[in-house]
Design a protein around this motif. Sequence first.
Motif: not given
Length: 877
Positions: A141-147
Motif C-alpha cells: 500500500k505504500q510507494h516511495i519515489a525520489g530523484s
Amino acid sequence: MQSEWNLGPLGRTVPTNAMMGLDSSGSVLTYADMSAMLTTGNVVGTAQPVTNAGVCDTSVSAVNVYQGSIYMPGTGCVFANNQIPTSLISTTTAKILQLYHKYYAPASTNTLNEAGPAYQPDPWFHNTQSSIKMDYNPSAKQHIAGSFYWDDYPRINADQGGAWSPTAKYGGPMANSYWHNTTAPSVRLSDAITITPNLLNTVYATFNRFRNPSMATSQTGKWDSDLGLASGVTDAAGNFPLIYFETGEYTNGANYQNGWNFSNVGSQYNDFYAGNTFIYSDQLVWSHKRHNVKAGVEFRAMQFNYHTDNGTFMGGYPIIFDPSTTAGIGWQTTGNAFGSFLLGNVYNAESNNPDNEYGRRKALSFYASDDIKVNPRLTVNVSLRWDYNNPYKEKYGHWSSFELDDKNPISGLMGTYEYLKNGSQSFERRQDYYNYSPHIGASYKLTEKTVARGNGGIFFTPLNMNTWGGVPYQQAGDVGFHNITQEGNFNWDQGYSPTLVTPATPGAQSPSYITSDVISIDPRSLTPGNTWQYNVGVQRELDKVTKLDVNWIQSRSTHLHSGFFQHDQPKISDWQNYVATGNTPQSMSVICATWGSCGDQYPLVALVPYPQVFAGYTGPLLSVGSPLGNADYKSLQFSVTRRAAKGLSLQASYNWSRAHGDIDSDFQEPWWTGPLQNTYDLKGEAKDIADFDITHIVKGYVIYDLPFGRGKMLMSDVSTLMDELIGGWTLDGGFNYLSGTPISVHSTNNYPGFNSIYVDLVPGCKLTNGSPKLGQVWLNKSCFADPAANQLGTAGNYQEQVRNPGLATENLALHKSLTVGEDKRYNLTLRIEFFNVFNRDSLAGPDTNKADATFGEILNYGGIGGRVGQFGARFTF
C-alpha cells in the motif's frame, strides 16, 4: 571545459604606440604624443607662458589654447605640442601601457576599431546533466519515489564591451570577460499511501536551486596587488581594476574625444546569486462512482540570495579618468581623459563593499477539483483554488523604498525615503485575501465522432520574486544600508586610500536622501495579476487516425504588474498651462533650496508630482509591482492532427488572434520609464494593440518513415546488412509562417517629463509604398504626422494598421536509429538537419524614427539567418 562565448561589440579601441610613448617594439620613447587630440584652429582661450623648456609651451607672448590641449596638473602649463614627457608617466600607468602593447597593439590606423574583431572560438555549448532515480515499496500500500538531478552549464561571457585581445586567452588581462559556472541541482521525493482501494494520499517534497556566479577571468593575476591598488580595498579579489575614460563636460561627449574612442578596461565581476525554492504538498485523491475528487495543499518557500561584487572597483563608479585633471583655461574643452591616465591622476574611484541581500517570499495554496461523469456523453470538471502570498521580505531588513504617499518631513512635499528596521517588515503592505480561482469545464459527445468542449475560469499570475537582486532592482537595498568606499582626485602611484562612508554617517538614512534610479515599492504589490478566460471548441474525427479541432479562446487580464504605470510624469494640462502662462503649480524655491540647484531641470521640477527626484539629477522614478495593467486576447484556432499510420504522421494549425493592452513584453529596466504616452490615462492606453500581436500564424510538421528495407514497400528483399543501411530512415519537415507585428512610430515632439509622444495618422493616407523590400522606403512619412504643439498624439504606442514584414521558414531533417545487442541495449542515432532549408530572406522592420533621413526604409535583414545544416550522432547504452 569552458567553451561558451558571448562577445560584445567589436568597436573596441586602443591608443596608438605614439600616444603611449612606445615605439613599435614597445620600447620607451621620449614623449607620449597627444597631438592627435588637438582640434587645431579652434582656440578656446589663452595661457601665460612658463619657463619649463621642453615640457611646456614657452612662447614669449600668451599661448593660444586649442580644444584638446593638455595641462600639467597644478602648474597652469600647457604641454608643448601636446606631448607628455615619458619621465612624467605614472609608474602604475607604465605597467598598463606595456600590457597594452603586448596584448592590444593597434591593428590599423583606424581610430574606430584599432583592436580588430574579437576572436570567437567554436561556440559549442558544454552542458553536463546527471540524474539518479529511486523507487521503493515498503508494502503493497505504500510507494516511495525520489530523484536527484544535477545540471552544470560552464561558460565564459565577454558581452560587456571594453578592451579585447583576439590572440590572448579570454581576451587578455584587461578584457571584461568572466566565468559563468552555472549549476542547477534538484531533489524530489514523494510518498504515496493507499488508504482504501479508492482513496490515495501522496506527500511531495521538492528542492530546486539555481546558482549563477560571475567571476572575472583576470582574478588569477592578482592585478590589483600588482598595480598597488589593493591596500585600500577590503578583501581584494585580484581583478584587473575596472577603468573608465570619461569626458566629463567635454564638448564631444561620451568616451569620444576628437574621433578617438577610449574603451573601458578591466572587470568588476566577483558576484553570484542563488535562487532556492522549497515546495511541500499533500494531495488526496478519492474515486467514487461517477466522481474523481482531488484536494490538496501546497506550501512554497522561495529565496533569492544575492552576493554582490566585492573587493573590486565597482561598475557605476570604478577608477575614472576624465579631462578635468588635465584641463585649465576653457576647462569644458581642454584636458583629456587618456592624458590624465598617463599622468596617473584619478578623478574618482569607488570600490565595492559587501551589499549582500537575501530576498524571501512564502506562499500557501489550497485546491480541490472534481471530475464528474454525469452520463456516458457528458463529463464536467469543477475546481477551486485559493492562493495566499506572504509579503516579500529581506532577511535582515536591508531594504529601502521611496514612498509616494508619505510626506517628506523636511520639505513638506509628498515622497520620501523609508528604511526597514528588521527582516519582519516589508513594503508590500496591502494584503489581498481574495485570490480565489474558480473553474468549470464540460465535454459533451454530440455524435460518435464529434465532441464539444468548453471551459472558463480565473487564473492568477505568480508574484514577482526578483528583479535584479535580493530586493527589487538591488539599488533600493543600497540606499541607507550600503557602505561606500571612495576617493577622489588622487595620483594612483601613491595607492588607493578611500574614505569609508557607513550607514551610521548622518544623512545616510535621511528622508531627503536621493540617489540615482529611484525605486518605489508599490504597497499594492500583493495584488496578483489575474486572467478571466474561456474557450469553446469542437473536435471531429475525420478518419481513424485523423482529427480536426476548432476552438475559440478569449481572455481579459487585469491588475497586471508593471513599473511603467507610476512614472513621475507631468499632467498634460499642467504642461500646457505652463507653456501658455509661464505659471507652475508648485513653488520652485522650496524644491531647489532643499535639494540644491534645479539647473536646467526647470520647469520640469515644478511640474512633476515628485520634483525632488528630478531636482537631484537622479534619473527616472520607477515603481515596482504596480497592479494597474490591463490586457485582452482573442483567438480562433484550427488544427489537424494525424497519428502515425502507414509511416505518416502530421500536425498543422492556423491561428487568427488579436491582443491589446498597456503592458508589453519588454523587460522593465529601472533606468527607463517605458513607452507609454500618458500614465494618467491607462484605460485609453489599454486599448492599443500589443507589440507582440501577430494576426496570422500557420505552422506544423510532417514525419514520414521512408519505405525502404525489409517489410517496407521498396527493396523489401535486401540482405540484413543492406537493410541496416537503407532501412529505418525518417524524414521530418516543419514549417512556420507568421504575419508581422505592429509598427511603432512616435512623434518628434518633445515635452519635458514625457517619455514619448505618439503620432497622428493622417486620415485616408496610404501608410506604405508597395511591398517591403530591402533598401527601399516602405513607410509613407507624410502619413505619420506630429500632433500640434503641446498636444498628445492619437495613433497609439503601436499602429496595427501597418505591420513589420512577416516570417516564412521551413526546416528539413533526416534521421535513423540503429539498435544492436541483447534487448537492443545499444542505440546509435544519426541525424542530418537543415534549418531554413529554402534559404528564405527575412526582412527586418523599417526605420521608424521620424527624425532619421532613412525613416520608413528597410535597412537590414531580420534575425532568421540563411540556411544552416548540421550533422549529429548520439550513442546510448
